[in-house]
Design a protein around this motif. Structure first.
Motif, PDB file in Angstrom:
ATOM      1  N   ARG A  56     -19.368  67.451  63.976  1.00 55.62           N
ATOM      2  CA  ARG A  56     -19.330  67.199  62.513  1.00 55.62           C
ATOM      3  C   ARG A  56     -20.275  68.143  61.772  1.00 55.62           C
ATOM      4  O   ARG A  56     -19.929  68.679  60.708  1.00 55.62           O
ATOM      5  CB  ARG A  56     -19.715  65.744  62.239  1.00 55.62           C
ATOM      6  N   ALA A  57     -21.455  68.346  62.327  1.00 59.36           N
ATOM      7  CA  ALA A  57     -22.404  69.250  61.679  1.00 59.36           C
ATOM      8  C   ALA A  57     -21.904  70.687  61.684  1.00 59.36           C
ATOM      9  O   ALA A  57     -22.007  71.405  60.682  1.00 59.36           O
ATOM     10  CB  ALA A  57     -23.758  69.153  62.370  1.00 59.36           C
ATOM     11  N   ALA A  58     -21.337  71.114  62.802  1.00 58.44           N
ATOM     12  CA  ALA A  58     -20.845  72.497  62.910  1.00 58.44           C
ATOM     13  C   ALA A  58     -19.583  72.715  62.094  1.00 58.44           C
ATOM     14  O   ALA A  58     -19.313  73.837  61.638  1.00 58.44           O
ATOM     15  CB  ALA A  58     -20.584  72.845  64.369  1.00 58.44           C
ATOM     16  N   ALA A  59     -18.793  71.661  61.889  1.00 58.35           N
ATOM     17  CA  ALA A  59     -17.520  71.795  61.175  1.00 58.35           C
ATOM     18  C   ALA A  59     -17.720  72.348  59.765  1.00 58.35           C
ATOM     19  O   ALA A  59     -16.860  73.077  59.252  1.00 58.35           O
ATOM     20  CB  ALA A  59     -16.813  70.447  61.118  1.00 58.35           C
ATOM     21  N   GLU A  60     -18.826  72.017  59.137  1.00 58.96           N
ATOM     22  CA  GLU A  60     -19.080  72.512  57.785  1.00 58.96           C
ATOM     23  C   GLU A  60     -19.234  74.033  57.783  1.00 58.96           C
ATOM     24  O   GLU A  60     -18.716  74.723  56.897  1.00 58.96           O
ATOM     25  CB  GLU A  60     -20.314  71.835  57.215  1.00 58.96           C
ATOM     26  N   ILE A  61     -19.928  74.558  58.776  1.00 59.15           N
ATOM     27  CA  ILE A  61     -20.084  76.017  58.892  1.00 59.15           C
ATOM     28  C   ILE A  61     -18.750  76.653  59.250  1.00 59.15           C
ATOM     29  O   ILE A  61     -18.354  77.673  58.675  1.00 59.15           O
ATOM     30  CB  ILE A  61     -21.164  76.353  59.933  1.00 59.15           C
ATOM     31  N   PHE A  62     -18.041  76.062  60.215  1.00 55.38           N
ATOM     32  CA  PHE A  62     -16.750  76.608  60.632  1.00 55.38           C
ATOM     33  C   PHE A  62     -15.781  76.697  59.447  1.00 55.38           C
ATOM     34  O   PHE A  62     -15.046  77.675  59.299  1.00 55.38           O
ATOM     35  CB  PHE A  62     -16.143  75.738  61.728  1.00 55.38           C
ATOM     36  N   ARG A  63     -15.754  75.654  58.630  1.00 59.09           N
ATOM     37  CA  ARG A  63     -14.831  75.634  57.491  1.00 59.09           C
ATOM     38  C   ARG A  63     -15.165  76.754  56.501  1.00 59.09           C
ATOM     39  O   ARG A  63     -14.270  77.473  56.027  1.00 59.09           O
ATOM     40  CB  ARG A  63     -14.894  74.281  56.792  1.00 59.09           C
ATOM     41  N   LYS A  64     -16.442  76.920  56.200  1.00 59.33           N
ATOM     42  CA  LYS A  64     -16.833  77.927  55.216  1.00 59.33           C
ATOM     43  C   LYS A  64     -16.559  79.339  55.696  1.00 59.33           C
ATOM     44  O   LYS A  64     -16.128  80.200  54.916  1.00 59.33           O
ATOM     45  CB  LYS A  64     -18.319  77.760  54.882  1.00 59.33           C
ATOM     46  N   GLN A  65     -16.799  79.582  57.002  1.00 60.47           N
ATOM     47  CA  GLN A  65     -16.583  80.944  57.509  1.00 60.47           C
ATOM     48  C   GLN A  65     -15.159  81.158  58.015  1.00 60.47           C
ATOM     49  O   GLN A  65     -14.789  82.270  58.388  1.00 60.47           O
ATOM     50  CB  GLN A  65     -17.575  81.271  58.617  1.00 60.47           C
ATOM     51  N   GLU A  66     -14.367  80.078  58.038  1.00 58.73           N
ATOM     52  CA  GLU A  66     -12.955  80.114  58.456  1.00 58.73           C
ATOM     53  C   GLU A  66     -12.795  80.661  59.864  1.00 58.73           C
ATOM     54  O   GLU A  66     -11.915  81.480  60.144  1.00 58.73           O
ATOM     55  CB  GLU A  66     -12.106  80.894  57.448  1.00 58.73           C
ATOM     56  N   SER A  67     -13.647  80.162  60.746  1.00 56.24           N
ATOM     57  CA  SER A  67     -13.518  80.476  62.171  1.00 56.24           C
ATOM     58  C   SER A  67     -14.437  79.559  62.953  1.00 56.24           C
ATOM     59  O   SER A  67     -15.414  79.032  62.412  1.00 56.24           O
ATOM     60  CB  SER A  67     -13.877  81.944  62.458  1.00 56.24           C
ATOM     61  N   GLY A  68     -14.110  79.390  64.236  1.00 55.17           N
ATOM     62  CA  GLY A  68     -14.955  78.578  65.098  1.00 55.17           C
ATOM     63  C   GLY A  68     -14.171  78.019  66.263  1.00 55.17           C
ATOM     64  O   GLY A  68     -12.926  77.989  66.241  1.00 55.17           O
ATOM     65  N   ALA A  69     -14.890  77.592  67.288  1.00 52.86           N
ATOM     66  CA  ALA A  69     -14.250  77.037  68.485  1.00 52.86           C
ATOM     67  C   ALA A  69     -15.070  75.882  69.023  1.00 52.86           C
ATOM     68  O   ALA A  69     -16.298  75.993  69.159  1.00 52.86           O
ATOM     69  CB  ALA A  69     -14.080  78.117  69.558  1.00 52.86           C
ATOM     70  N   PHE A  70     -14.392  74.787  69.317  1.00 51.81           N
ATOM     71  CA  PHE A  70     -14.987  73.649  70.004  1.00 51.81           C
ATOM     72  C   PHE A  70     -14.486  73.616  71.441  1.00 51.81           C
ATOM     73  O   PHE A  70     -13.276  73.777  71.682  1.00 51.81           O
ATOM     74  CB  PHE A  70     -14.591  72.329  69.341  1.00 51.81           C
TER      75      PHE A  70
END
Length: 302
Positions: A129-143
């Motif tokens: 949940r905490a990382a999702a905010e960063i992922f959304r703003k930068q439009e990338s990420g992996a869990f």
């Protein structure tokens, strides 16, 4: 992994440690989280996470340690903020931290249930949940989430652990669907690696456990899980999301996910009596048997 920033929970020992080391070796900056608790979640020791970080730095990599419990929501928000402050962003979350409080169900206490659910399921939520905010703003990420055959297949004496791990699979699926519009992926690994957690699983006699220990140490090692985790976290897996993969020895598996496999229909509707007359006979051969993991994986891992 070059240029990526990864948070790996439970990175002080076992599978988490090997994932952290391999991600760093492939170019990622790593936040190694581990409160250094015992297998049942008791105690606190900074040494395991610190040693992982020291090894990464000694090999020319970049890493910092975090010693907080994944079960604490505010601490995990602080950890994600710490990672972003130190390395600029967060690109990868590996939810690996876990504990065991094994017990046959009719003897399981609320405390045993609660502790395992909080570390595994709540812990995976808290970090994600905490990382999702960063992922959304930068439009990338992996869990990358660690699940278990205890939940996917079945185990004895681990209702708390199985429920938490199957819950994580549902969490991962939801993350994959909801965050795909932000180019964020989410996948699960069900590992079969020899570790202190695997070693403690009930269901075998002491003699059976002792006879298999040496073989399992050789055939199912934590470092055999790491390449799959690194792949799933990398851009090479850009088209892989919402999946559950297994790793056992040098074998990988792709697990199916729950879908309807049989139907029954009556134009005039159903009564309890007609259900009893038709359903058992029609579906008996399609019921999932009450097998343990060791029944499904009956062959040796090599």
């Amino acid at each position: 992994m070059e240029g990526k920033v990864a948070i790996v929970t439970g990175a002080g020992r076992g599978i988490g440690r090997e994932i952290a080391l391999m991600m760093a070796a492939e170019g990622a900056s790593v936040v190694a989280n581990d409160m250094g608790a015992s297998l049942d979640g008791e105690g606190n020791d900074n040494a395991p996470a610190s040693q992982t970080v020291q090894e990464i730095i000694a090999n020319g990599g970049a890493a910092i340690a975090n010693f907080n419990s994944v079960a604490d929501h505010d601490s995990m928000r602080d950890m994600v903020a710490q990672a972003a402050k130190e390395f600029g962003t967060v690109d990868i979350v590996v939810n690996n931290a876990g504990i065991l409080r094994d017990s046959i169900f009719h003897k399981m206490t609320f405390e045993q249930w609660d502790a395992v659910i909080k570390v595994h399921l709540y812990g995976s939520f808290n970090v994600s949940r905490a990382a999702a905010e960063i992922f959304r703003k930068q439009e990338s990420g992996a869990f990358v989430h660690m699940v278990s055959t205890s939940g996917l297949i079945g185990s004895i004496g681990q209702a708390n652990y199985a429920a938490a791990k199957l819950g994580i699979a549902g969490l991962s699926r939801s993350l994959a669907m909801e965050m795909s519009r932000f180019n964020v992926r989410s996948n699960c690994i069900a590992p079969s690696a020899f570790s202190r957690m695997i070693e403690s699983v009930p269901g075998a006699t002491p003699e059976e456990k002792e006879a298999n220990l040496a073989k399992r140490r050789q055939q199912t090692r934590p470092e055999q899980i790491a390449p799959l985790a690194v792949f799933l976290a990398s851009d090479a897996a850009r088209d892989v999301s919402g999946q559950i993969l297994g790793a056992r020895g040098n074998e990988f598996y792709l697990y199916n996910q729950t879908r309807p496999i049989r139907t029954l229909h009556r134009a005039d509707g159903w009564t309890p009596q007609t259900v009893a007359q038709q359903l058992p006979k029609a579906w008996a051969t399609a019921f999932t048997p009450l097998e343990r993991t060791r029944d499904v994986f009956a062959w040796e891992a090599i």
